[in-house]
Scaffold this motif. Sequence first.
Motif, PDB file in Angstrom:
ATOM      1  N   ARG A   1       0.886  -1.148   0.143  1.00 18.79           N
ATOM      2  CA  ARG A   1       0.210   0.010   0.047  1.00 18.79           C
ATOM      3  C   ARG A   1       0.878   1.240  -0.053  1.00 18.79           C
ATOM      4  NH1 ARG A   1      -5.569   0.169   2.433  1.00 18.79           N
ATOM      5  NH2 ARG A   1      -5.215   2.174   1.581  1.00 18.79           N
ATOM      6  N   GLY A   2       1.688   1.493   0.678  1.00 22.33           N
ATOM      7  CA  GLY A   2       2.588   2.446   0.943  1.00 22.33           C
ATOM      8  C   GLY A   2       3.755   2.741   0.180  1.00 22.33           C
ATOM      9  N   TRP A   3       4.087   3.583  -0.831  1.00 20.65           N
ATOM     10  CA  TRP A   3       5.256   3.520  -1.742  1.00 20.65           C
ATOM     11  C   TRP A   3       5.936   5.131  -1.440  1.00 20.65           C
ATOM     12  CZ3 TRP A   3       6.370  -0.130  -5.094  1.00 20.65           C
ATOM     13  CH2 TRP A   3       5.355  -1.342  -5.313  1.00 20.65           C
ATOM     14  N   LEU A   4       7.235   5.061  -1.584  1.00 18.28           N
ATOM     15  CA  LEU A   4       7.781   6.512  -1.674  1.00 18.28           C
ATOM     16  C   LEU A   4       8.065   6.548  -3.282  1.00 18.28           C
ATOM     17  CD1 LEU A   4       9.402   8.751  -0.119  1.00 18.28           C
ATOM     18  CD2 LEU A   4      11.458   7.254  -0.651  1.00 18.28           C
ATOM     19  N   ILE A   5       7.665   7.864  -3.683  1.00 15.15           N
ATOM     20  CA  ILE A   5       7.779   8.437  -5.128  1.00 15.15           C
ATOM     21  C   ILE A   5       8.883   9.283  -5.140  1.00 15.15           C
ATOM     22  CG2 ILE A   5       6.697   9.747  -7.139  1.00 15.15           C
ATOM     23  CD1 ILE A   5       3.972   9.153  -5.653  1.00 15.15           C
TER      24      ILE A   5
ATOM     25  N   ALA B   1       9.200   3.064  -4.660  1.00 19.00           N
ATOM     26  CA  ALA B   1       9.698   1.940  -3.898  1.00 19.00           C
ATOM     27  C   ALA B   1       8.638   1.677  -2.789  1.00 19.00           C
ATOM     28  CB  ALA B   1      11.180   1.965  -3.587  1.00 19.00           C
ATOM     29  N   PRO B   2       8.388   0.244  -2.365  1.00 14.03           N
ATOM     30  CA  PRO B   2       7.492   0.220  -1.276  1.00 14.03           C
ATOM     31  C   PRO B   2       8.397   0.767   0.165  1.00 14.03           C
ATOM     32  CG  PRO B   2       8.125  -1.923  -2.621  1.00 14.03           C
ATOM     33  CD  PRO B   2       9.020  -0.901  -3.173  1.00 14.03           C
ATOM     34  N   LEU B   3       7.352   1.197   0.703  1.00 14.29           N
ATOM     35  CA  LEU B   3       8.072   1.940   1.912  1.00 14.29           C
ATOM     36  C   LEU B   3       8.830   0.864   3.057  1.00 14.29           C
ATOM     37  CD1 LEU B   3       5.418   4.391   2.948  1.00 14.29           C
ATOM     38  CD2 LEU B   3       7.673   4.960   2.316  1.00 14.29           C
ATOM     39  N   THR B   4       8.118  -0.313   2.959  1.00 16.40           N
ATOM     40  CA  THR B   4       8.639  -1.292   3.761  1.00 16.40           C
ATOM     41  C   THR B   4      10.124  -1.738   3.288  1.00 16.40           C
ATOM     42  OG1 THR B   4       7.625  -3.175   2.080  1.00 16.40           O
ATOM     43  CG2 THR B   4       6.407  -2.529   4.222  1.00 16.40           C
ATOM     44  N   GLN B   5      10.550  -1.476   2.217  1.00 16.05           N
ATOM     45  CA  GLN B   5      11.747  -1.724   1.588  1.00 16.05           C
ATOM     46  C   GLN B   5      12.699  -0.390   1.600  1.00 16.05           C
ATOM     47  OE1 GLN B   5      10.509  -4.516  -1.554  1.00 16.05           O
ATOM     48  NE2 GLN B   5      11.997  -5.597  -0.769  1.00 16.05           N
ATOM     49  N   VAL B   6      12.050   0.929   2.042  1.00 17.64           N
ATOM     50  CA  VAL B   6      12.921   1.921   2.117  1.00 17.64           C
ATOM     51  C   VAL B   6      13.486   1.976   3.687  1.00 17.64           C
ATOM     52  CG1 VAL B   6      12.860   4.546   1.697  1.00 17.64           C
ATOM     53  CG2 VAL B   6      11.789   3.220   0.317  1.00 17.64           C
ATOM     54  N   SER B   7      14.775   2.067   3.424  1.00 20.07           N
ATOM     55  CA  SER B   7      15.551   2.098   4.790  1.00 20.07           C
ATOM     56  C   SER B   7      15.806   3.478   5.219  1.00 20.07           C
ATOM     57  CB  SER B   7      16.983   1.413   4.719  1.00 20.07           C
ATOM     58  OG  SER B   7      17.720   1.498   5.805  1.00 20.07           O
ATOM     59  N   GLU B   8      16.149   4.371   4.448  1.00 18.81           N
ATOM     60  CA  GLU B   8      16.257   5.707   4.726  1.00 18.81           C
ATOM     61  C   GLU B   8      16.512   6.444   3.343  1.00 18.81           C
ATOM     62  OE1 GLU B   8      19.982   7.043   6.934  1.00 18.81           O
ATOM     63  OE2 GLU B   8      19.993   4.814   7.016  1.00 18.81           O
ATOM     64  N   VAL B   9      16.345   8.076   3.556  1.00 23.97           N
ATOM     65  CA  VAL B   9      16.810   8.750   2.390  1.00 23.97           C
ATOM     66  C   VAL B   9      17.787   9.745   3.048  1.00 23.97           C
ATOM     67  CG1 VAL B   9      15.923  10.548   0.530  1.00 23.97           C
ATOM     68  CG2 VAL B   9      14.594   8.642   1.351  1.00 23.97           C
ATOM     69  N   ILE B  10      18.816   9.994   2.074  1.00 23.28           N
ATOM     70  CA  ILE B  10      19.974  10.671   2.891  1.00 23.28           C
ATOM     71  C   ILE B  10      20.566  11.596   1.785  1.00 23.28           C
ATOM     72  CG2 ILE B  10      20.784   8.849   4.274  1.00 23.28           C
ATOM     73  CD1 ILE B  10      22.982   8.007   2.290  1.00 23.28           C
ATOM     74  N   ARG B  11      21.041  12.632   1.937  1.00 22.94           N
ATOM     75  CA  ARG B  11      21.687  13.666   0.970  1.00 22.94           C
ATOM     76  C   ARG B  11      22.708  12.985   0.127  1.00 22.94           C
ATOM     77  NH1 ARG B  11      20.095  18.909   1.137  1.00 22.94           N
ATOM     78  NH2 ARG B  11      19.290  19.418   3.160  1.00 22.94           N
TER      79      ARG B  11
ATOM     80  N   LEU C   1       2.686   7.560  -1.490  1.00 23.56           N
ATOM     81  CA  LEU C   1       1.857   7.252  -2.419  1.00 23.56           C
ATOM     82  C   LEU C   1       1.092   5.924  -1.721  1.00 23.56           C
ATOM     83  CD1 LEU C   1       0.367   7.324  -5.012  1.00 23.56           C
ATOM     84  CD2 LEU C   1       1.973   5.478  -6.007  1.00 23.56           C
ATOM     85  N   ASP C   2      -0.403   6.029  -1.666  1.00 23.09           N
ATOM     86  CA  ASP C   2      -1.174   4.952  -1.042  1.00 23.09           C
ATOM     87  C   ASP C   2      -1.760   4.161  -2.281  1.00 23.09           C
ATOM     88  OD1 ASP C   2      -2.350   3.085   0.523  1.00 23.09           O
ATOM     89  OD2 ASP C   2      -3.822   4.447   1.106  1.00 23.09           O
ATOM     90  N   VAL C   3      -1.106   3.099  -2.468  1.00 15.34           N
ATOM     91  CA  VAL C   3      -1.706   2.159  -3.470  1.00 15.34           C
ATOM     92  C   VAL C   3      -2.841   1.070  -3.297  1.00 15.34           C
ATOM     93  CG1 VAL C   3      -1.106   0.535  -5.523  1.00 15.34           C
ATOM     94  CG2 VAL C   3       0.172   2.281  -4.897  1.00 15.34           C
ATOM     95  N   THR C   4      -4.135   1.670  -3.665  1.00 12.68           N
ATOM     96  CA  THR C   4      -5.456   0.862  -3.334  1.00 12.68           C
ATOM     97  C   THR C   4      -5.695  -0.201  -4.084  1.00 12.68           C
ATOM     98  OG1 THR C   4      -6.811   2.721  -3.881  1.00 12.68           O
ATOM     99  CG2 THR C   4      -6.146   2.823  -1.785  1.00 12.68           C
ATOM    100  N   ALA C   5      -5.518   0.029  -5.590  1.00 10.80           N
ATOM    101  CA  ALA C   5      -5.968  -0.834  -6.566  1.00 10.80           C
ATOM    102  C   ALA C   5      -4.943  -1.510  -6.997  1.00 10.80           C
ATOM    103  CB  ALA C   5      -6.504   0.140  -7.464  1.00 10.80           C
ATOM    104  N   GLU C   6      -5.284  -2.709  -7.646  1.00 13.90           N
ATOM    105  CA  GLU C   6      -4.016  -3.597  -8.419  1.00 13.90           C
ATOM    106  C   GLU C   6      -3.233  -2.585  -9.598  1.00 13.90           C
ATOM    107  OE1 GLU C   6      -1.935  -7.100  -8.962  1.00 13.90           O
ATOM    108  OE2 GLU C   6      -3.662  -6.828  -7.541  1.00 13.90           O
ATOM    109  N   PRO C   7      -2.222  -2.828  -9.588  1.00  9.93           N
ATOM    110  CA  PRO C   7      -1.205  -2.157 -10.609  1.00  9.93           C
ATOM    111  C   PRO C   7      -1.503  -2.540 -11.863  1.00  9.93           C
ATOM    112  CG  PRO C   7       0.018  -2.659  -8.641  1.00  9.93           C
ATOM    113  CD  PRO C   7      -1.112  -3.289  -8.466  1.00  9.93           C
ATOM    114  N   LEU C   8      -1.186  -1.643 -12.905  1.00  6.90           N
ATOM    115  CA  LEU C   8      -1.434  -2.049 -14.338  1.00  6.90           C
ATOM    116  C   LEU C   8      -0.035  -2.688 -14.560  1.00  6.90           C
ATOM    117  CD1 LEU C   8      -3.230   1.321 -15.364  1.00  6.90           C
ATOM    118  CD2 LEU C   8      -4.278  -0.795 -14.945  1.00  6.90           C
TER     119      LEU C   8
END
Length: 157
Positions: free
Chosen positions: A13-17, A27-37, A106-113
């Motif tokens: 459901r949760g994605w980082l754009i 990428a799925p938020l569950t697999q984003v460790s962090e964002v750095i400069r 991004l909150d993905v609520t529907a099946e991706p195309l």
Amino acid sequence: MNQDHAAAPPVERGWLIFHLAGQSYAAPLTQVSEVIRDGDVTPVPGAAEDLLGVRQLRGRIVPVMDGCRRLGVAAASGSGEQRRIVVLSHQGHLVGLRVDAVSELLDVTAEPLPPPPGRTVRENDPVDGVVPWKGGFVALLDVRRMCRLPEELGHAA
């Protein structure tokens, strides 16, 4: 294409754009460790063309990939003020991905195309699907394939 939707894994459901060369990816938020400069990366002689080098992150050596090169898009011109490294995590492995800018969640609520037909398909293509977003589309990435990690990591218990 498999039409048996009952066998399909649940949609994250949760994605980082983030953006690369004016295109939107997530990428799925569950697999984003962090964002750095963005910062200094030590080149690795003989490395793949899309590997910028390695960077130390709290005592760990993290490979850093160029997102544009990995996805086969032309690098954006201009200053790197918004450039970031998205640190992706897959089963204990960390890989940094240099992106032009990080956008929003991004909150993905529907099946991706499925990915659009006719586009260049690369070996081990990381694009899993697309979802509509702000009058365009966001390409959803498979982190294991994006980071070129072995397939057996995707099946570990």
